[in-house]
Structures are given as structure tokens and as C-alpha cells.
Write a protein that holds these residues in place. Structure first.
Motif, PDB file in Angstrom:
ATOM      1  N   GLU A 287       9.423   7.376   1.304  1.00  0.00           N
ATOM      2  CA  GLU A 287      10.164   7.383   0.037  1.00  0.00           C
ATOM      3  C   GLU A 287      11.096   8.584  -0.062  1.00  0.00           C
ATOM      4  O   GLU A 287      10.730   9.700   0.316  1.00  0.00           O
ATOM      5  N   ASN A 288      12.265   8.348  -0.603  1.00  0.00           N
ATOM      6  CA  ASN A 288      13.230   9.425  -0.877  1.00  0.00           C
ATOM      7  C   ASN A 288      12.819  10.200  -2.128  1.00  0.00           C
ATOM      8  O   ASN A 288      12.148   9.673  -3.014  1.00  0.00           O
ATOM      9  N   TYR A 289      13.253  11.446  -2.184  1.00  0.00           N
ATOM     10  CA  TYR A 289      12.840  12.391  -3.241  1.00  0.00           C
ATOM     11  C   TYR A 289      13.877  12.401  -4.373  1.00  0.00           C
ATOM     12  O   TYR A 289      15.085  12.267  -4.120  1.00  0.00           O
ATOM     13  N   PRO A 290      13.446  12.589  -5.619  1.00  0.00           N
ATOM     14  CA  PRO A 290      14.400  12.730  -6.736  1.00  0.00           C
ATOM     15  C   PRO A 290      15.001  14.134  -6.749  1.00  0.00           C
ATOM     16  O   PRO A 290      14.591  15.006  -7.513  1.00  0.00           O
ATOM     17  N   SER A 291      15.970  14.347  -5.902  1.00  0.00           N
ATOM     18  CA  SER A 291      16.489  15.695  -5.642  1.00  0.00           C
ATOM     19  C   SER A 291      16.991  16.381  -6.900  1.00  0.00           C
ATOM     20  O   SER A 291      17.586  15.752  -7.783  1.00  0.00           O
ATOM     21  N   ILE A 292      16.794  17.665  -6.932  1.00  0.00           N
ATOM     22  CA  ILE A 292      17.314  18.506  -8.011  1.00  0.00           C
ATOM     23  C   ILE A 292      18.363  19.466  -7.442  1.00  0.00           C
ATOM     24  O   ILE A 292      19.473  19.553  -7.952  1.00  0.00           O
ATOM     25  N   MET A 293      18.000  20.159  -6.376  1.00  0.00           N
ATOM     26  CA  MET A 293      18.902  21.169  -5.822  1.00  0.00           C
ATOM     27  C   MET A 293      19.940  20.512  -4.902  1.00  0.00           C
ATOM     28  O   MET A 293      19.764  19.388  -4.431  1.00  0.00           O
ATOM     29  N   ASP A 294      21.012  21.276  -4.613  1.00  0.00           N
ATOM     30  CA  ASP A 294      22.152  20.681  -3.911  1.00  0.00           C
ATOM     31  C   ASP A 294      21.828  20.222  -2.487  1.00  0.00           C
ATOM     32  O   ASP A 294      22.550  19.377  -1.927  1.00  0.00           O
TER      33      ASP A 294
ATOM     34  N   HIS B  71       5.220   9.506   1.542  1.00  0.00           N
ATOM     35  CA  HIS B  71       6.233  10.403   0.977  1.00  0.00           C
ATOM     36  C   HIS B  71       6.628  11.494   1.975  1.00  0.00           C
ATOM     37  O   HIS B  71       5.771  11.997   2.697  1.00  0.00           O
ATOM     38  N   ILE B  72       7.902  11.851   1.935  1.00  0.00           N
ATOM     39  CA  ILE B  72       8.353  13.027   2.681  1.00  0.00           C
ATOM     40  C   ILE B  72       8.592  14.127   1.655  1.00  0.00           C
ATOM     41  O   ILE B  72       9.633  14.144   0.977  1.00  0.00           O
ATOM     42  N   LEU B  73       7.605  14.985   1.519  1.00  0.00           N
ATOM     43  CA  LEU B  73       7.733  16.100   0.573  1.00  0.00           C
ATOM     44  C   LEU B  73       6.683  17.157   0.890  1.00  0.00           C
ATOM     45  O   LEU B  73       5.830  16.962   1.751  1.00  0.00           O
TER      46      LEU B  73
ATOM     47  N   LEU C  41       0.848  -1.198   0.000  1.00  0.00           N
ATOM     48  CA  LEU C  41       0.000   0.000   0.000  1.00  0.00           C
ATOM     49  C   LEU C  41       0.878   1.240   0.000  1.00  0.00           C
ATOM     50  O   LEU C  41       1.674   1.441   0.927  1.00  0.00           O
ATOM     51  N   HIS C  42       0.736   2.043  -1.033  1.00  0.00           N
ATOM     52  CA  HIS C  42       1.522   3.268  -1.176  1.00  0.00           C
ATOM     53  C   HIS C  42       0.574   4.457  -1.048  1.00  0.00           C
ATOM     54  O   HIS C  42      -0.455   4.503  -1.735  1.00  0.00           O
ATOM     55  N   ILE C  43       0.909   5.374  -0.165  1.00  0.00           N
ATOM     56  CA  ILE C  43       0.059   6.545   0.082  1.00  0.00           C
ATOM     57  C   ILE C  43       0.616   7.731  -0.697  1.00  0.00           C
ATOM     58  O   ILE C  43       1.823   7.983  -0.674  1.00  0.00           O
ATOM     59  N   MET C  44      -0.256   8.462  -1.377  1.00  0.00           N
ATOM     60  CA  MET C  44       0.208   9.639  -2.122  1.00  0.00           C
ATOM     61  C   MET C  44      -0.151  10.936  -1.413  1.00  0.00           C
ATOM     62  O   MET C  44       0.647  11.847  -1.325  1.00  0.00           O
ATOM     63  N   TYR C  45      -1.374  11.056  -0.923  1.00  0.00           N
ATOM     64  CA  TYR C  45      -1.851  12.367  -0.472  1.00  0.00           C
ATOM     65  C   TYR C  45      -2.286  12.396   0.988  1.00  0.00           C
ATOM     66  O   TYR C  45      -3.292  13.018   1.304  1.00  0.00           O
TER      67      TYR C  45
ATOM     68  N   PHE D 214       2.331  21.975  -8.162  1.00  0.00           N
ATOM     69  CA  PHE D 214       1.946  20.929  -9.107  1.00  0.00           C
ATOM     70  C   PHE D 214       3.134  20.005  -9.390  1.00  0.00           C
ATOM     71  O   PHE D 214       2.961  18.895  -9.869  1.00  0.00           O
ATOM     72  N   HIS D 215       4.334  20.495  -9.137  1.00  0.00           N
ATOM     73  CA  HIS D 215       5.524  19.644  -9.100  1.00  0.00           C
ATOM     74  C   HIS D 215       6.005  19.716  -7.656  1.00  0.00           C
ATOM     75  O   HIS D 215       6.492  20.751  -7.215  1.00  0.00           O
ATOM     76  N   LEU D 216       5.841  18.625  -6.937  1.00  0.00           N
ATOM     77  CA  LEU D 216       5.940  18.682  -5.480  1.00  0.00           C
ATOM     78  C   LEU D 216       7.344  19.048  -5.012  1.00  0.00           C
ATOM     79  O   LEU D 216       8.327  18.803  -5.702  1.00  0.00           O
ATOM     80  N   GLY D 217       7.401  19.649  -3.815  1.00  0.00           N
ATOM     81  CA  GLY D 217       8.637  20.238  -3.330  1.00  0.00           C
ATOM     82  C   GLY D 217       9.413  19.327  -2.393  1.00  0.00           C
ATOM     83  O   GLY D 217       8.839  18.529  -1.641  1.00  0.00           O
TER      84      GLY D 217
END
Lengths: 275, 193
Positions: A134-141, A90-92, A53-57, A102-105
Motif C-alpha cells: 500500500e502507498n502512504y498518505p504522504s505529508i512531506m515533499d 504496508h511500506i512504512l 487479507l490485509h496485513i498491518m503489523y 504512534f503515527h507511522l512514518g
């Protein structure tokens, strides 16, 4: 390693049944809060296989306690009936000053640890269940601080990590987070995600977790290099695909994962018991 | 104006800009922060025009004559960008230079009402099963139903009631349904910002 597929809405029902029948996958992961209006008994009979079971919201970092208590009460109905192998979240960040992304932070790992830890403890207590985050697909440093953050979070909260391998690949490409920094997290984790990514449309290119492409060579190389750290009794890896859903393409990727990890040793019945 | 000293170590440093084309323009285009913000803004763009492509007939193919001023207006009003995103776009169009062309064809209204109903059905995590959206510009209603079976997705219905409901006091109104039946009219709720 058991392989699974993410089931987010009814459109892919027949395809998931076929993936199971042809033994390309061993279990199914429900994006469970998409199904909160579906009777739990119906959901339990949907697929003859173990379930994740994966929770999104849940938005557990932002929502107030009464909202979370109500969300958890409905989630429990599904946990009790489906007896899932795992429950993940998710941790975001979903909003900033009350306005929705709309693109989660991504959070700031260096300044938000204590508040996130307290929220994780409270959320697990409300659900009455260990949760894998879940870990985030990081963009910033700042994403370089994610491995140490998740390692500490596991130790201090008892939470698990749902380690998304392709998110880690994106983070590696975007901000240089070394794969090696994740070793302890991967070693502790039993549940994994993997998917394709694509590049941004403008330069300097960044890699975006899209769930719409084939597995990339560097994702497969990461899995190969850390194969023995990923694979362990009871381990699961969900292949995520939310767009460009083509059966043959998905099967091709699943075969690559099978070749990499081999056929799972346990039978389905044993997997359910090991959960 | 380019502000080279804007902090951009973490995603959090960029939060205010992630929904602001105006702020994005202040970041150097050769930096990752600019691209990260661009990715976020494209999500707002695609969420609007991929779902309501009719709006591109008003704006031109890049959509920017709608997107940029709408996002600036939404920023001033601090719109929440919840399920009602599309309805607020319509509200903005209604007071923009596009008003005449917008009102000349009700396909635009049908499109934004259906899009918002669908967005509610996929994003709302409350206990309600459906949402009914009404508009002062039409007597038709649009209903969004959440997924009710493992084999189905969300469902959107256009209803032309034999006896029209009273018009919402604002441009748009809505009410939610606690079952999968449309069997009551509890009155209109106004959109939250």
C-alpha cells in the motif's frame, strides 16, 4: 469493480453481514494479523463471500528473519484455508532507533529503494505469495517520489500495489504529488482502498488519512477522472472505516462508489475463480 | 530557539522529532514539518488520555503537565513506547509531584494496567494468547486476551486472586500465556525499556 469493507475486529461483524446481505459489498477484507488467535476454519466460515487479507503489523522492513518466518507460517494457515483474492501489506516505518511511532512514518523513497526492494523480495519469498503493498498518505515533499518508487518496485520484484486512492489524494493535497504520476501504478494495480480523510487541527493544514469521515469530493472526483484506469476485470476496492462507524453513512458512501463504477459484472463465484 | 536550517524534505528527516515536544518547538510553526510533528505528538497524547482520561484529573484538562515532562523523561530513557507505554507513565507519575494524589486512589493504577493489557492484546504478533500484568502497589492482576473469535474483540479482565502472587521485583511485572487459560505462574518478567 467489486466493493468490499475492511473487517478489523469482531465489533463490526453484524454490520458486515448486513452489508453483504443487502449487497452493498461483494467481499470482505480481513485485517488478518488481528485474528491470528482465531481458528482459520472459523474465519473461513465467518462470511459467505470472497476474502482479501490485509496485513498491518508484519513490520517486514524492520523485523528479523526468524520473526518474519514465524509470522509467515501463521499467515500461511489463513491463506491456505481462505484462498484470498489478494494479500497486502504496508511500506512504512514503525520505529525509529527502537522507539515506536504512534503515527507511522513514511520511508525516504530516494535513498531506501534498494533496501526496500530486497526486503520485499525476501518477504514475498518467505510468505510464498505475491504481496500487494500500500502507498502512504504522504505529508512531506519526499512523497512526490512515491509513484516512481512503486512503479519500479512492481517491475523489479513482481509485487503488486494495493493502491489507496484517498492516500493519493492526501499526498496530492499535502505535497502536490500529481494524480497523473500514479497512472501507470493504477493501471497495473487490481486492488484498491478508499476512505475519508480530515484536516489537521493546526495550520498550515494538512490532510490526514483517518478512515473516519465520508468520502471527500476530491476523492470521488479522482476516482471519476481515472475510472477507466481503476476498473478492470478482477478489480476490488475496499472501503475502509475504523471510527465513527455508522451503517447509514457507510452505505451512503458505498452507493456513491456503486454509482461511479456500476454493478460488478461477475458473480461472486466468478470472482473467487478469477483470484 | 528556532533552527531554520533543520532538514525537513522527507518524513524520515523528522523521525527523531516525531516523539519529542522539545524538538518540535525548534521548527517554525508556519511550516508543514511543525504540523506533521504535531500530528505525531497528538497521537501519543490521545493514546494516553483518551484511554486513561482519569489522568486528566491530576494534570488539568490539557494534560500537558504530565505529557511534556513524561515525554522528555521517556526520551532520556529511550523508552520503546511498546505496549507498556501506560505503565511507564505510571512509573513516571510515581516519582513526580503527582505521586501523592496518584497513590491516594487506585483507579489510576487500574486504568493504566488495563490500557497496557489492551495495547498488548491488539499489537502483539507473537504466538501468546494473553498477558498478565502485576504491580507492586496492588495484589490485583490485569489480564489482556487477544481476539479469540471472529465475533469478539480483545478482552480485559481484572483478577483479585484469593492467594496473591508474589509482588514483582520492580514496580511492574508481566508474564504471557500460551493458551486462553490462566493456569500457571512462570514468574515475573521485567518491563523492557
Amino acid at each position: 469493480m467489486r466493493l468490499g469493507f475492511n473487517f478489523t475486529l469482531g465489533d463490526t461483524y453484524d454490520m458486515v453481514q448486513r452489508l453483504l446481505a443487502e449487497r452493498h459489498i461483494d467481499y470482505c477484507e480481513f485485517l488478518i494479523d488481528n485474528f491470528f488467535c482465531v481458528d482459520p476454519e472459523e474465519l473461513s466460515k465467518a462470511f459467505d463471500c470472497p476474502i482479501g487479507l490485509h496485513i498491518m503489523y508484519s513490520k517486514f522492513l524492520e523485523a528479523d528473519r526468524p520473526t518474519l518466518v514465524d509470522f509467515a507460517a501463521r499467515l500461511r494457515d489463513y491463506i491456505d484455508v481462505l484462498n484470498p483474492m489478494y494479500v497486502s501489506d504496508h511500506i512504512l516505518r514503525f520505529t525509529h532507533e527502537g522507539r515506536a511511532f504512534f503515527h507511522l512514518g513514511e520511508i525516504d523513497y530516494s535513498t531506501e529503494y534498494e533496501s526496500v526492494r530486497d526486503r520485499v523480495l525476501a518477504w514475498q519469498e518467505i510468505v510464498g505469495q505475491r504481496i500487494h503493498f500500500e502507498n502512504y498518505p504522504s505529508i512531506m515533499d519526499g512523497g512526490r517520489e512515491a509513484p516512481a518508487f512503486f512503479e519500479r518496485l512492481m517491475k523489479e520484484t513482481g509485487a503488486g500495489v494495493l493502491f489507496d486512492a484517498s492516500n493519493a489524494v492526501c499526498a496530492h493535497r499535502n505535497c502536490g504529488t500529481p494524480f497523473e504520476a500514479w497512472r501507470n501504478v493504477i493501471a497495473e494495480a487490481r486492488h484498491f482502498h478508499v476512505a475519508g480523510y480530515r484536516h489537521s487541527l493546526v495550520e498550515p493544514f494538512i490532510s490526514l488519512d483517518t478512515h473516519a469521515e465520508a468520502l471527500a469530493p476530491d476523492t470521488l472526483a479522482f476516482l471519476r477522472d481515472f475510472r477507466s484506469v481503476f476498473d478492470k476485470p478482477g478489480a476490488t476496492m475496499t472501503y475502509e472505516r475504523d471510527d465513527r462507524i455508522e451503517f447509514d453513512d457507510i452505505v451512503a458512501d458505498l452507493k456513491l462508489l456503486r454509482e461511479l463504477f456500476g454493478q460488478p459484472e461477475e458473480r461472486r463465484h466468478d470472482l473467487a475463480l478469477s483470484a | 530557539m528556532i533552527l531554520l536550517s533543520l532538514p525537513s524534505r522527507t518524513d524520515r528527516d523528522l523521525y527523531p522529532a516525531l516523539m519529542s515536544p522539545e524538538l518540535n518547538a525548534k521548527y517554525p510553526t508556519d511550516q508543514k514539518a511543525f504540523v506533521r510533528i504535531d500530528v505525531s505528538l497528538r497521537m501519543y497524547w490521545h493514546t494516553l488520555f483518551d484511554i486513561c482520561p482519569e489522568l486528566l484529573e491530576l494534570s488539568g484538562l490539557d494534560g500537558m503537565s504530565i505529557f511534556r515532562p513524561f515525554m522528555a523523561w521517556a526520551g532520556e530513557k529511550k523508552l520503546a513506547f511498546d505496549w507498556s507505554y501506560y505503565l511507564w507513565v505510571y512509573a513516571w507519575l510515581r516519582q513526580s509531584p503527582f505521586k501523592e494524589r496518584l497513590l491516594a486512589d487506585d483507579k489510576y493504577l487500574r486504568s493504566v494496567m488495563a490500557a497496557s493489557a489492551a495495547r498488548w492484546a491488539i499489537l502483539d504478533r507473537g504466538r501468546d494468547c494473553g498477558i498478565v500484568i502485576g504491580c507492586a502497589d496492588t495484589t490485583n492482576l490485569v489480564i489482556g486476551w487477544k481476539c479469540r473469535s471472529v465475533r469478539l474483540g480483545r478482552e480485559i479482565e481484572l483478577i483479585e486472586p484469593e492467594e496473591p502472587l508474589p509482588a514483582p521485583p520492580d514496580i511492574f511485572g508481566y508474564f504471557t500465556l500460551q493458551s486462553f487459560e490462566l493456569d500457571l505462574f512462570p514468574g515475573w518478567q521485567s518491563l523492557a525499556r
